[in-house]
Scaffold this active site. Structure first.
Site, PDB file in Angstrom:
ATOM      1  N   HIS A  70     -10.115   3.207   5.248  1.00  0.00           N
ATOM      2  CA  HIS A  70      -9.819   3.598   3.859  1.00  0.00           C
ATOM      3  C   HIS A  70     -10.836   4.587   3.296  1.00  0.00           C
ATOM      4  CE1 HIS A  70      -6.561   0.762   3.536  1.00  0.00           C
ATOM      5  NE2 HIS A  70      -7.358  -0.231   3.901  1.00  0.00           N
ATOM      6  N   SER A 118      -3.726  -0.795   7.669  1.00  0.00           N
ATOM      7  CA  SER A 118      -3.841  -1.186   6.277  1.00  0.00           C
ATOM      8  C   SER A 118      -3.342  -0.047   5.400  1.00  0.00           C
ATOM      9  CB  SER A 118      -5.309  -1.491   5.972  1.00  0.00           C
ATOM     10  OG  SER A 118      -5.481  -1.925   4.645  1.00  0.00           O
ATOM     11  N   GLU A 144      -2.136   6.339   1.485  1.00  0.00           N
ATOM     12  CA  GLU A 144      -2.749   6.456   2.812  1.00  0.00           C
ATOM     13  C   GLU A 144      -2.478   5.211   3.628  1.00  0.00           C
ATOM     14  OE1 GLU A 144      -6.242   3.667   2.225  1.00  0.00           O
ATOM     15  OE2 GLU A 144      -5.572   4.673   4.024  1.00  0.00           O
TER      16      GLU A 144
END
Length: 190
Positions: A70, A118, A144
């Site tokens: 992330h 994720s 994303e």
């Protein structure tokens, strides 16, 4: 995700969902599910079918970033195809092997050390059931999808990677489950 949004915009949320990457090809290509519908994750969120439809229609696969952990400073590839099907959010992407971090991620995926997906998103429409405290996400603005070490859902893992017996991946999964069960440790708020 500092710097992505103005102060008035809600913060980007990150959420690992049930799904698995398939084999990672020598050129860094892989596919799998970044999210599965109808499953409650450790953050007590449940994604409904159709939640990604509007976002993908507006942004398309090219507008969704592939990141490592992330981190907006760590793009590692591109998504070629992102779509909803009867199971969840299907993704097909390719690591950019000209990037050092992408080569490292590929090696770690093959070794079984990194095997999670994720999603990073903003909730557009969702309701929390007061009894179960499960938040049902009906509309998501997807920004994303990351390859991660510890996904929000412990079973969001790579299904198989060339070269490796999976022993390390199994150890990581057990460790993630133990961490989630420790007193005082909770998933970060979404």
């Amino acid at each position: 995700m500092i710097g992505l949004f103005s102060h008035a915009a809600p913060p980007l949320q990150t959420k690992a969902q049930a799904g698995a990457l398939a084999n990672v090809a020598p050129d860094g290509s892989f596919e799998g599910y970044a999210a599965l519908f109808g499953r409650v994750d450790l953050g007590r969120d449940l994604i409904l079918p159709g939640a990604f439809t509007r976002s993908l229609g507006e942004r398309g696969a090219a507008g969704v970033r592939m990141l490592f952990q992330h981190d907006p400073a760590e793009p590692i590839g591109t998504w070629r195809d992102i779509r909803e099907d009867g199971t969840g959010l299907f993704v097909r992407g390719r690591l950019t092997l000209d990037v050092a971090r992408a080569r490292e991620v590929l090696a770690l995926m093959r070794a079984g050390a990194i095997d999670g997906l994720s999603i990073g998103f903003r909730t557009v429409e969702g309701r929390t059931d007061p009894r179960s405290r499960v938040r049902r996400l009906a509309r998501i603005d997807l920004w994303e999808i990351s390859v991660v070490t510890f996904p929000m859902q412990p079973d969001a893992r790579i299904a198989a990677v060339k070269r490796g017996d999976g022993a390390l991946a199994a150890t990581i999964r057990r460790g993630a489950r133990r961490l989630c069960g420790m007193p005082g440790l909770r998933p970060l708020p979404a």
